[in-house]
Design a protein around this motif. Structure first.
Motif, PDB file in Angstrom:
ATOM      1  N   GLY A  97     -11.130   4.111  -0.238  1.00 26.59           N
ATOM      2  CA  GLY A  97     -11.695   3.000   0.939  1.00 26.59           C
ATOM      3  C   GLY A  97     -10.175   2.782   1.983  1.00 26.59           C
ATOM      4  N   THR A  98      -8.944   3.047   0.895  1.00 28.29           N
ATOM      5  CA  THR A  98      -8.078   2.867   1.644  1.00 28.29           C
ATOM      6  C   THR A  98      -7.170   4.543   2.060  1.00 28.29           C
ATOM      7  N   LEU A  99      -8.040   4.348   3.364  1.00 26.21           N
ATOM      8  CA  LEU A  99      -7.840   5.955   4.291  1.00 26.21           C
ATOM      9  C   LEU A  99      -6.383   5.909   4.993  1.00 26.21           C
ATOM     10  N   LEU A 100      -6.090   4.630   5.205  1.00 24.10           N
ATOM     11  CA  LEU A 100      -4.976   4.742   6.349  1.00 24.10           C
ATOM     12  C   LEU A 100      -3.465   4.245   4.955  1.00 24.10           C
ATOM     13  N   PRO A 101      -2.556   5.536   5.435  1.00 20.96           N
ATOM     14  CA  PRO A 101      -1.085   5.414   4.199  1.00 20.96           C
ATOM     15  C   PRO A 101      -0.787   4.210   4.426  1.00 20.96           C
ATOM     16  N   TRP A 102      -0.843   2.524   5.148  1.00 17.75           N
ATOM     17  CA  TRP A 102      -0.444   1.472   4.896  1.00 17.75           C
ATOM     18  C   TRP A 102      -1.510   0.292   4.067  1.00 17.75           C
ATOM     19  N   GLN A 103      -2.307   1.108   3.625  1.00 19.99           N
ATOM     20  CA  GLN A 103      -3.784   0.451   3.037  1.00 19.99           C
ATOM     21  C   GLN A 103      -3.364   0.225   1.183  1.00 19.99           C
ATOM     22  N   TYR A 104      -3.658  -0.403   0.273  1.00 20.10           N
ATOM     23  CA  TYR A 104      -3.463  -0.561  -0.620  1.00 20.10           C
ATOM     24  C   TYR A 104      -3.900  -2.443  -1.238  1.00 20.10           C
ATOM     25  N   TYR A 105      -4.241  -2.327  -2.070  1.00 24.65           N
ATOM     26  CA  TYR A 105      -3.960  -3.300  -2.788  1.00 24.65           C
ATOM     27  C   TYR A 105      -2.365  -3.894  -4.601  1.00 24.65           C
ATOM     28  N   ARG A 127      -5.632  -7.198  -1.214  1.00 28.43           N
ATOM     29  CA  ARG A 127      -6.027  -6.304  -0.490  1.00 28.43           C
ATOM     30  C   ARG A 127      -4.688  -6.232   0.265  1.00 28.43           C
ATOM     31  N   SER A 128      -4.049  -5.497   1.253  1.00 26.70           N
ATOM     32  CA  SER A 128      -3.042  -5.219   2.819  1.00 26.70           C
ATOM     33  C   SER A 128      -3.720  -5.252   3.454  1.00 26.70           C
ATOM     34  N   SER A 129      -5.504  -5.549   3.299  1.00 24.00           N
ATOM     35  CA  SER A 129      -6.404  -5.452   5.221  1.00 24.00           C
ATOM     36  C   SER A 129      -7.743  -5.899   5.041  1.00 24.00           C
ATOM     37  N   ILE A 130      -7.796  -7.083   6.059  1.00 24.51           N
ATOM     38  CA  ILE A 130      -9.797  -7.320   5.674  1.00 24.51           C
ATOM     39  C   ILE A 130     -10.170  -6.225   5.795  1.00 24.51           C
ATOM     40  N   PHE A 131     -10.181  -4.637   6.240  1.00 27.06           N
ATOM     41  CA  PHE A 131     -11.206  -3.860   6.734  1.00 27.06           C
ATOM     42  C   PHE A 131     -11.404  -3.694   5.091  1.00 27.06           C
ATOM     43  N   LEU A 132     -10.319  -3.354   3.656  1.00 28.17           N
ATOM     44  CA  LEU A 132     -10.606  -2.886   2.835  1.00 28.17           C
ATOM     45  C   LEU A 132     -11.586  -4.210   2.150  1.00 28.17           C
ATOM     46  N   THR A 133     -12.402  -3.413   0.948  1.00 31.17           N
ATOM     47  CA  THR A 133     -13.317  -4.113   0.720  1.00 31.17           C
ATOM     48  C   THR A 133     -13.053  -5.513  -0.207  1.00 31.17           C
TER      49      THR A 133
END
Length: 157
Positions: A97-105, A127-133
């Motif tokens: 689910g971390t599709l963008l390079p700046w997304q991670y847990y 999570r780095s974004s509210i768009f992640l589960t």
């Protein structure tokens, strides 16, 4: 990984450089510098991440990362044996689910000058974004990283 007899175990032997890679903020224009070494002390092999984390040009990280796949959903977290320079470091997980390079847990841990076992439950990762589960499914994890991150400092872990 915590929980289960089929734990992922990395002994850093048998060509670890084919599994682990170094990444710096240079991929985004940053100027941090890093080095990834594979060393041995007695019968123990390990990886050492060294470098200077700098914040210029929107930088701020160096990372050692390995690709993962097929983890058992019975796993409950990450367990690592670390030694460092007293600084705080992070484990970063990327999933399907971390599709963008700046997304991670991410989850932080502190280091000491002696070897210490650190256990971090998946439920402790942010999570780095509210768009992640909100929760991490172990079978969705595609990489794990040990990261020096977020402030100017000399990394040695």
């Amino acid at each position: 990984m915590c929980n289960g007899e089929s734990a992922l175990i990395e002994r850093f032997d048998n060509t670890p450089q084919s599994r682990w890679n170094l990444f710096t903020d240079g991929v985004m224009g940053g100027v941090s510098e890093g080095e990834l070494l594979f060393l041995s002390e007695g019968s123990n092999s390990f990886a050492r991440l060294l470098g200077k984390v700098r914040l210029e040009n929107n930088g701020g990280f160096i990372q050692m990362r390995a690709q993962l796949r097929g983890l058992d959903n019975k796993k409950s977290g990450v367990s690592v044996k670390v030694r460092g320079n007293g600084e705080q470091y992070y484990i970063f997980l990327r999933t399907n689910g971390t599709l963008l390079p700046w997304q991670y847990y991410k989850a932080s841990f502190d280091t000491k000058s002696e070897w210490t076992k650190v256990q971090i439950a998946f439920s402790s990762f942010e999570r780095s974004s509210i768009f992640l589960t909100k929760t991490i499914s172990p079978s969705s994890i595609k990489s794990i990283g040990v990261v020096a991150f977020g402030k100017r400092f000399e990394a040695k872990i």
